[in-house]
Motif scaffolding. Structure first.
Motif, PDB file in Angstrom:
ATOM      1  N   SER A   9       0.947  -1.297   0.167  1.00  0.00           N
ATOM      2  CA  SER A   9       0.179  -0.106  -0.048  1.00  0.00           C
ATOM      3  C   SER A   9       0.922   1.320  -0.028  1.00  0.00           C
ATOM      4  CB  SER A   9      -0.938   0.027   1.280  1.00  0.00           C
ATOM      5  OG  SER A   9      -0.269  -0.024   2.304  1.00  0.00           O
ATOM      6  N   LYS A  10       2.000   1.037   0.492  1.00  0.00           N
ATOM      7  CA  LYS A  10       2.813   2.319   0.619  1.00  0.00           C
ATOM      8  C   LYS A  10       3.370   2.622  -0.765  1.00  0.00           C
ATOM      9  CE  LYS A  10       4.693   2.301   5.473  1.00  0.00           C
ATOM     10  NZ  LYS A  10       5.526   1.663   6.359  1.00  0.00           N
ATOM     11  N   ILE A  11       3.770   1.781  -1.635  1.00  0.00           N
ATOM     12  CA  ILE A  11       4.187   1.915  -2.996  1.00  0.00           C
ATOM     13  C   ILE A  11       2.914   2.467  -3.674  1.00  0.00           C
ATOM     14  CG2 ILE A  11       4.763   0.695  -5.068  1.00  0.00           C
ATOM     15  CD1 ILE A  11       6.357  -1.143  -3.078  1.00  0.00           C
ATOM     16  N   ILE A  12       1.765   1.924  -3.451  1.00  0.00           N
ATOM     17  CA  ILE A  12       0.756   2.487  -4.148  1.00  0.00           C
ATOM     18  C   ILE A  12       0.560   3.948  -3.993  1.00  0.00           C
ATOM     19  CG2 ILE A  12      -1.570   2.141  -4.844  1.00  0.00           C
ATOM     20  CD1 ILE A  12      -1.328  -0.751  -4.315  1.00  0.00           C
TER      21      ILE A  12
ATOM     22  N   ILE B  95      -8.576  -2.472  -3.623  1.00  0.00           N
ATOM     23  CA  ILE B  95      -8.407  -3.955  -4.368  1.00  0.00           C
ATOM     24  C   ILE B  95      -7.104  -4.287  -3.812  1.00  0.00           C
ATOM     25  CG2 ILE B  95      -7.832  -4.775  -6.357  1.00  0.00           C
ATOM     26  CD1 ILE B  95      -9.236  -2.702  -8.161  1.00  0.00           C
ATOM     27  N   ASN B  96      -6.281  -3.770  -3.461  1.00  0.00           N
ATOM     28  CA  ASN B  96      -5.096  -4.036  -2.791  1.00  0.00           C
ATOM     29  C   ASN B  96      -5.234  -4.846  -1.349  1.00  0.00           C
ATOM     30  OD1 ASN B  96      -1.968  -4.422  -2.501  1.00  0.00           O
ATOM     31  ND2 ASN B  96      -2.296  -2.989  -0.804  1.00  0.00           N
ATOM     32  N   GLU B  97      -6.102  -4.093  -0.623  1.00  0.00           N
ATOM     33  CA  GLU B  97      -6.442  -4.673   0.683  1.00  0.00           C
ATOM     34  C   GLU B  97      -7.403  -5.871   0.317  1.00  0.00           C
ATOM     35  OE1 GLU B  97      -5.328  -3.624   3.488  1.00  0.00           O
ATOM     36  OE2 GLU B  97      -4.336  -1.683   2.700  1.00  0.00           O
ATOM     37  N   LEU B  98      -8.406  -5.751  -0.439  1.00  0.00           N
ATOM     38  CA  LEU B  98      -8.943  -6.966  -0.678  1.00  0.00           C
ATOM     39  C   LEU B  98      -8.279  -8.255  -0.927  1.00  0.00           C
ATOM     40  CD1 LEU B  98     -12.353  -5.299  -2.460  1.00  0.00           C
ATOM     41  CD2 LEU B  98     -11.918  -6.328  -0.032  1.00  0.00           C
ATOM     42  N   GLN B  99      -7.172  -7.933  -1.787  1.00  0.00           N
ATOM     43  CA  GLN B  99      -6.390  -9.101  -2.337  1.00  0.00           C
ATOM     44  C   GLN B  99      -5.567  -9.835  -0.990  1.00  0.00           C
ATOM     45  OE1 GLN B  99      -3.417  -7.411  -4.623  1.00  0.00           O
ATOM     46  NE2 GLN B  99      -4.092  -8.169  -6.739  1.00  0.00           N
ATOM     47  N   TRP B 100      -5.466  -9.092  -0.008  1.00  0.00           N
ATOM     48  CA  TRP B 100      -4.816  -9.490   0.975  1.00  0.00           C
ATOM     49  C   TRP B 100      -5.738  -9.981   1.982  1.00  0.00           C
ATOM     50  CZ3 TRP B 100       0.112 -10.843   0.352  1.00  0.00           C
ATOM     51  CH2 TRP B 100       0.870 -10.124  -0.586  1.00  0.00           C
ATOM     52  N   GLY B 101      -6.855 -10.049   1.730  1.00  0.00           N
ATOM     53  CA  GLY B 101      -8.158 -10.559   2.696  1.00  0.00           C
ATOM     54  C   GLY B 101      -8.418  -9.552   3.619  1.00  0.00           C
ATOM     55  N   HIS B 102      -8.119  -8.226   3.516  1.00  0.00           N
ATOM     56  CA  HIS B 102      -8.194  -7.255   4.685  1.00  0.00           C
ATOM     57  C   HIS B 102      -9.702  -6.569   4.253  1.00  0.00           C
ATOM     58  CE1 HIS B 102      -3.452  -6.927   4.939  1.00  0.00           C
ATOM     59  NE2 HIS B 102      -4.342  -8.118   5.629  1.00  0.00           N
ATOM     60  N   SER B 103     -10.122  -5.722   5.344  1.00  0.00           N
ATOM     61  CA  SER B 103     -11.347  -4.956   5.050  1.00  0.00           C
ATOM     62  C   SER B 103     -10.688  -3.784   4.393  1.00  0.00           C
ATOM     63  CB  SER B 103     -11.819  -4.445   6.244  1.00  0.00           C
ATOM     64  OG  SER B 103     -12.358  -3.077   6.120  1.00  0.00           O
ATOM     65  N   ILE B 104     -11.475  -3.237   3.288  1.00  0.00           N
ATOM     66  CA  ILE B 104     -11.233  -1.886   2.547  1.00  0.00           C
ATOM     67  C   ILE B 104     -11.144  -0.529   3.711  1.00  0.00           C
ATOM     68  CG2 ILE B 104     -12.259  -2.428   0.480  1.00  0.00           C
ATOM     69  CD1 ILE B 104     -14.614  -0.694   0.955  1.00  0.00           C
ATOM     70  N   LEU B 105     -11.547  -0.934   4.613  1.00  0.00           N
ATOM     71  CA  LEU B 105     -11.272   0.209   5.854  1.00  0.00           C
ATOM     72  C   LEU B 105      -9.919   0.461   6.312  1.00  0.00           C
ATOM     73  CD1 LEU B 105     -14.507  -0.618   8.197  1.00  0.00           C
ATOM     74  CD2 LEU B 105     -14.290   1.234   6.574  1.00  0.00           C
ATOM     75  N   ASN B 106      -9.286  -0.595   5.753  1.00  0.00           N
ATOM     76  CA  ASN B 106      -7.777  -0.310   6.285  1.00  0.00           C
ATOM     77  C   ASN B 106      -7.132   0.787   5.276  1.00  0.00           C
ATOM     78  OD1 ASN B 106      -7.714  -2.134   8.310  1.00  0.00           O
ATOM     79  ND2 ASN B 106      -6.674  -3.749   6.991  1.00  0.00           N
TER      80      ASN B 106
END
Ligand SMILES: Nc1ncnc2c1ncn2[C@@H]1O[C@H](COP(=O)(O)OP(=O)(O)OP(=O)(O)O)[C@@H](O)[C@H]1O
Ligand SMILES: [Mg+2]
Lengths: 311, 262
Positions: B46-49, B124-135
């Protein structure tokens, strides 16, 4: 006495051009008064300073010297523009707008309210004959249509003074007549009209007064009949089936005669000779095709004027 | 009211401009690509994005501001559409402000679109890792907000050049130069401190204060590393931006008022 609508006092504009700052005096000490209800023609050849004058009156450029008043207010008063209608020299408008959007845009700049504006747009489009082009983009307009939509926008605010820079340029004879009729109609409504042109007949046909501008100087002002003496140079009669005897007679009287393909052109230097010549042709059973008075062209007229001023 | 009419018309004209869509397309492309780049690296995706995304929004925003901004007035003069508009009862400064607001509107819409693009990619990145988009780091919006203020400053500068320069490319070069220098003002100040001569110091200081300090608007690093951006900082920087814009617009107005439209 009618109130003065436009007044200029020694209005002067000097342009600096190039890096060296060469100075060009586009207008020199213009003193002019236009009265309420007049149609005033501002006549002059290319480069005379007509547009320069109009731009100063409208506030697009500033005078180098001198003053001017419009409807009683000195130049620079933005509010007075509410009472002015203006058509620029070549109508450069946002060409992606349709007629309706275009008029709406300018109407809104004058603060016209929605319903009033809608009605006004309808009236104006009908007036200039563009009702069918209401939703057409300006980029698809012909020169004549652009000129007409330009005039429509100039009238959107019910102006008291209408300033038109070459409103008839680029129009065909019918188009010009329509504009002349429109100008006369506006005068009937009590409006003052100031327009520039380099076409003498346009001025003769509609103007109450004319100012002639040459090389930045006003050389003459007055009624068209008083100051425009673009003389009839000669009258050209074209005839067919004429017998040689008459032609010999005509030559003897000093007329220029040329024969081309069965038709003969006879040029009379003096209109007093016209009746006499026509009589002769008729008695000789000649057929008259046309009789056309040939006037001086504008170039000849201005050249003569310039010549007079130099001598 | 008249200002609004001009602004809306300017907005309508701007969104007809192909340059706008091209730039927007490339910005979104870059943001999208950052997702691919991120998957190639280990951890901290996420930092890179965010890093690439915010930089894209910034660069393409500046390009939009410059390319549309320099034409804002000069195009009206070139195409002579300005004659008829200024013949209407509208003070010249109102026309100027109207044009400015119209372009800001365009830029605001664009920046928002790019911002949403970045948000979607992060989600999308968060979802890929199975995290909530609230992250998704909400501070990206603070950074985007400050980018917008920066773009407002850049647009005002482009507008100013547009009011007196008759050449669009020259205006573009000036604006880009000012933009780059605007990000180097800290270095300029440091150079000044090292100087011996008092007069030279004064001159450098003056230049430092005249130039827009655009680094104030750059909080990308802080967002990436999760450093807090306080509301006070946001307000102060906003005030600085508005102050700078007012001065630039005032100057533009004065130049514009004096001009002959020949
Ligand atoms: N922006 C300018 N810079 C320098 N000289 C100019 C400028 N505008 C006009 N001039 C000069 O001023 C003179 C008058 O020009 P102006 O456009 O007023 O003439 P005009 O009577 O409107 O002519 P036309 O019939 O061609 O429209 C010309 O000699 C022209 O070269
Ligand atoms: Mg002209």
């Amino acid at each position: 006495m009618h109130p003065t609508v436009i007044k200029t006092e020694n209005l002067t504009k000097v342009f600096k051009i190039g890096f060296r700052g060469r100075r060009v005096t586009a207008l020199r000490n213009l003193n002019l008064e236009v009265k309420e209800g007049e149609i005033f023609g501002f006549l002059g050849p290319n480069g005379a300073g007509k547009t320069t004058t109009i731009k100063m009156l409208i506030g697009l450029i500033y005078p180098t010297n001198g003053k001017a008043w419009i409807l009683g207010r000195e130049l620079g008063d933005v509010e007075i523009k509410k009472r002015i209608g203006f058509l620029p020299e070549q109508p450069y408008f946002y060409d992606y707008l349709s007629s309706k959007e275009f008029l709406k845009f300018y109407g809104q700049l004058f603060g016209l309210e929605r319903d009033e504006l809608k009605e006004r747009i309808d009236t104006l489009l009908t007036m200039v004959g563009l009702k069918d082009a209401a939703d057409l983009q300006l980029r698809k307009f012909s020169k004549g249509m652009l000129q007409r939509i330009g005039i429509a926008q100039a009238l959107i605010n019910h102006p008291d003074l209408i300033i038109l820079d070459e409103p008839m340029s680029g129009l065909d004879p019918i188009g010009r007549k329509e504009i002349r009729d429109l100008i006369l109609r506006l005068k009937e409504e009590g409006k003052t009209i100031f327009f520039s042109t380099h076409i003498i007949p346009d001025v003769e046909m509609v103007c109450d007064r004319v100012g002639i501008l040459m090389k930045g100087e006003l050389v003459n002002v007055g009624k068209p009949t008083e100051i425009i003496d673009a003389k009839i140079k000669y009258i050209e009669i074209i005839v067919s089936d004429i017998n040689q005897e008459i032609l010999i007679h005509g030559k003897a009287m000093g007329f220029t005669i040329c024969e081309t393909g069965g038709q003969v052109s006879i040029k009379l230097p003096d209109e007093n000779q016209l009746d006499f010549m026509l009589e002769m042709i008729r008695s000789g059973k000649g057929r008259i095709v046309s009789v056309v008075p040939q006037r001086e062209t504008l170039e000849e007229f201005f050249l003569k004027k310039t010549g007079e001023r130099i001598s | 009211m008249r200002i609004l009419v001009i602004a809306i018309n300017t907005f309508k004209e701007a969104i007809r401009d192909k340059i706008l869509y091209n730039l927007l397309f490339f910005a979104l492309l870059m943001i999208g690509t950052s997702l691919l780049l991120a998957t190639l690296t280990v951890g901290e995706q996420s930092k890179i994005i965010i890093d690439i995304g915010l930089a894209s929004i910034n660069i393409f925003g500046v390009l939009i501001a410059i390319f549309l901004g320099i034409g804002l007035i000069s195009k009206e003069i070139e195409k002579r559409t300005i004659y008829n508009i200024l013949s209407k009862p509208m003070p010249r400064y109102q026309f100027l402000i109207g044009k400015y607001i119209g372009l800001l509107l365009t830029i605001a819409v664009n920046t928002t679109i790019m911002g949403i693009g970045l948000y979607i990619v992060l989600a999308i990145n968060e979802l890929q890792w199975g995290h909530s988009i609230l992250n998704v780091n909400p501070d990206i919006w603070k950074a985007i907000y400050l980018i917008l203020i920066e773009l407002m400053v850049v647009t005002a500068i482009a507008l100013m050049f547009s009011t007196f320069s008759s050449s669009s490319s020259l205006s573009a070069i000036f604006t880009i130069a000012l933009y780059i220098i605007g990000h180097l003002t800290e270095d300029i100040r440091l150079i000044g401190e090292k100087l011996q001569s008092v007069t030279l110091k004064g001159v450098i200081n003056l230049i430092y204060y005249l130039l827009p300090n655009l680094d104030n608007f750059n909080v990308k690093g802080r967002v990436v590393y999760g450093i807090e951006i306080s509301p006070i900082y946001l307000s102060l920087v906003t005030l600085y931006g508005l102050f700078y814009i007012s001065i630039v617009l005032l100057l533009s107005g004065m130049i514009f008022q004096k001009r002959d439209f020949k």
